[in-house]
Design an enzyme around this catalytic site. Sequence first.
Site, PDB file in Angstrom:
ATOM      1  N   GLU A 183       3.236  -1.516  15.359  1.00  0.00           N
ATOM      2  CA  GLU A 183       2.446  -0.431  15.078  1.00  0.00           C
ATOM      3  C   GLU A 183       1.704  -0.149  16.187  1.00  0.00           C
ATOM      4  O   GLU A 183       0.616  -0.664  16.500  1.00  0.00           O
ATOM      5  CB  GLU A 183       1.535   0.052  13.669  1.00  0.00           C
ATOM      6  CG  GLU A 183       2.489   0.063  12.271  1.00  0.00           C
ATOM      7  CD  GLU A 183       1.612   0.260  11.308  1.00  0.00           C
ATOM      8  OE1 GLU A 183       2.579   0.968  10.424  1.00  0.00           O
ATOM      9  OE2 GLU A 183       0.936  -0.251  11.123  1.00  0.00           O
ATOM     10  N   SER A 225      -5.798  -4.337  11.467  1.00  0.00           N
ATOM     11  CA  SER A 225      -4.110  -3.938  10.671  1.00  0.00           C
ATOM     12  C   SER A 225      -5.179  -3.323  10.048  1.00  0.00           C
ATOM     13  O   SER A 225      -4.208  -2.250   9.184  1.00  0.00           O
ATOM     14  CB  SER A 225      -3.648  -5.040  10.056  1.00  0.00           C
ATOM     15  OG  SER A 225      -4.918  -5.346   9.079  1.00  0.00           O
ATOM     16  N   ASN A 236       0.185  -0.478   6.609  1.00  0.00           N
ATOM     17  CA  ASN A 236      -0.228  -1.423   5.178  1.00  0.00           C
ATOM     18  C   ASN A 236      -1.125  -0.097   4.328  1.00  0.00           C
ATOM     19  O   ASN A 236      -1.134  -0.260   3.132  1.00  0.00           O
ATOM     20  CB  ASN A 236      -1.276  -1.748   6.055  1.00  0.00           C
ATOM     21  CG  ASN A 236      -0.982  -3.021   6.457  1.00  0.00           C
ATOM     22  OD1 ASN A 236      -0.023  -3.737   5.680  1.00  0.00           O
ATOM     23  ND2 ASN A 236      -1.795  -4.342   7.581  1.00  0.00           N
TER      24      ASN A 236
END
Length: 708
Positions: free
Chosen positions: A448, A415, A486
């Site tokens: 993503e 991430s 993020n």
Amino acid sequence: MSDLVLYSTQQDVAVITVNNPPVNALSPGVPEGIAEGLAKAAADETVKAVVLIGGGRSFIAGADIKEFGKVTSGEKKREGGLHPLLYALEDSVKPVVAAIHGQAFGGGLEVAMACAYRVAVAAANVGQPEVKLGIIPGAAGTQRLPRLVGVAKAVEMCQFGDPVKVPVAAKLGLIDRVIERDLLEGALAYAREVAAAPVMKVRERNEKLGTAEENAPIFSAAREAAKKRQRQLMAPLAAIAAVEAATTMPFAEGVKEEARLFAECLFSTQSKAMIHVFFGERTVAKIPNVPKETVTYPIKRAAVIGAGTMGGGIAMNYANAGIPVLLKETSQEALDRGMKTISRNYAGSVAKRRFTQQAMDERMARITPQLTYDGFDEADIIVEAVFEGMALKKEIFAALDGIAKSDCILASNTSTLSIDEIASATKRPQMVIGHHFFSPANVMRLLEIVRGRETSKEVIATSMGLAKALGKIGVLVGNCRGFVGNRMFGPYRREAQFLVEEGAAIEAVDKAMYDFGMAMGPLQVGDLAGLDVGWRIRKEFQHLEAAGVRKPLLEDRLCEMGRYGQKTGAGWYKYDENRRPNLDPVVEDLIGQVRAAAGITPRAVDEAEVTDRLLYALANEGARILEEGMALRSVDIDIIYLNGYGFPAHRGGPMFYADTVGLDKVLARVREFHAQHGPLWKPAPLLERLAGEGKTFAQFDRAAAAGA
Ligand code: 3H9
């Protein structure tokens, strides 16, 4: 006649064929073409009945949604709408049979309901999906539908907008015959059967409209449901009111009331936002330098490394899509735990009747738990989903390089970590890509897709197609720390913590964002996702932190106390056995200590400051991301936020929201915060440029597309 609508005759029946690919939207020229065909049929003495059918893959998918923006921007004037055509169809002496395949949605269903009869293939869908665009049916859908299916079902269809399958629609009285074989043949036969029969116009049929006593509970239940399930949305309430008008007013008056409500919705920011989302979801699939014709790799076998929360959820995605998947762990205990969670999740779906026990068994059978790399050499894709640590990820990718076949895609579910650095552990960086799933991975729609420096076009195109096959919405992003979602979430959550440090109450920060429309406030989200995740990442990136820049203090302290959020029963809040959050005096004490140690005197923080600080932190970082090319378009950022972060669709996403506020106003606030809080609030150059030019992020997207 134009090419948009074709006219022919088959002996004694006229056939009007809508020919406006890809979905036969009612674009300018289509209603006129149908009307022209109808007039021809009326004038031809040999014609006894008319069939209205769609060419290509559907009947009519509705009004042309692109036209709405032209009307609301003032580029085009609103005309009489579809009503003249609908009256002509309904008043036609020669009965018109709508022959439906694919979809009869929105204006498409409204056209069909003005016809004397409707026939359809079983696989077709009908519906009034307008609420999903923030509007309501605008061509008497709310008036004719209750006359055909009854008030309760009409309310449900107009309020929620979900498609109805033809066999169900036939039971409701919306479809007169389900055609088993060739649709046109069946429709022609039906037209000949009914050619001489008297027709009862739908607008004159009142027998299903019910009494005031019967209808009152239907409308109140619908409004109650809207309050709970369609929080803040105006279109569902307008749709309910419009159907209600059908039950209290004569048809023509009801149509006027529907038109009033339709216009109210159409010109609202909510509908502009939701239409932006409709096109945005389709735009993200378009990647300027990866053409549609790019060759893709077939994905028939998958493997996942790591059976934790993410790995297990990812494996479920593959199993759900019918793709067998190997699931590897390092210990039997972790593997058993992972499989147990998967089985529990599936059992939950069976209990909720989402699918059958047999479907669950089939899905479970597609997942092979194992402790070795056996069979990984045959996988078409391997997804690494171990915890965030660069050293471990590189070790795994180096091992995979020696095992995987040459055309196997190597994906990391990281991430935050650099895909390029992970890829550097292999001799095939062109095959390496990020597949960043969102938790819970079997539920959240966002994927993503992170493009590394050397990721090949084929790997990107395969990943985008795969996302769709897995039921996800894939958005391509660049390789930067935190990627898009993020990276922006960092400043957003940072500001939430700063606000608490400065004096805002925890619950006031969460409530402000919930009231804005977010699924959950930022501190509650932290508790749900696990505060330790960010804590671990902060430790990983500690060496990159600039000195002298303000850092949030509270979450590290909460983690040091073992308060990781819901999973430990406490984080920002304390959770009861039903996972309900309660304020905890321990945290209040901690906040007091942290403020004192940092020399902060608490001050009053109002709701506007909370929303501005949080939302403009998103937009300012988003602008930087856009300028760096880490997102292809501002709408890509919006789609990420809607599908991965609980941003409300009726606000359109953080970038669209900033556009609706006005970038000059956003910039002014960002400058204020910059003056008050220092370098973290430095305005993004793109925000300054666009605000200076009086432009929007949407205009930036359009200019970029024109230049591409
Ligand atoms: C309405 O009818 C109001 C009425 O009450 C009348 C008031 C007066 N218009 O989704 P796809 C484009 S409101 C313009 O990828 P699929 C779409 O953008 C309308 N364009 O295919 C895409 O373009 P591109 C009510 C439309 O097979 C291409 O067609 N109707 C429209 O996965 C292919 O679409 C709706 O809300 C449109 N109406 O799904 C239905 N529809 O290739 C909205 C599609 O350039 N549409 N496009 O990216 C859908 O739900 C799906 O598109 C459908 C096909 C299920 C039809």
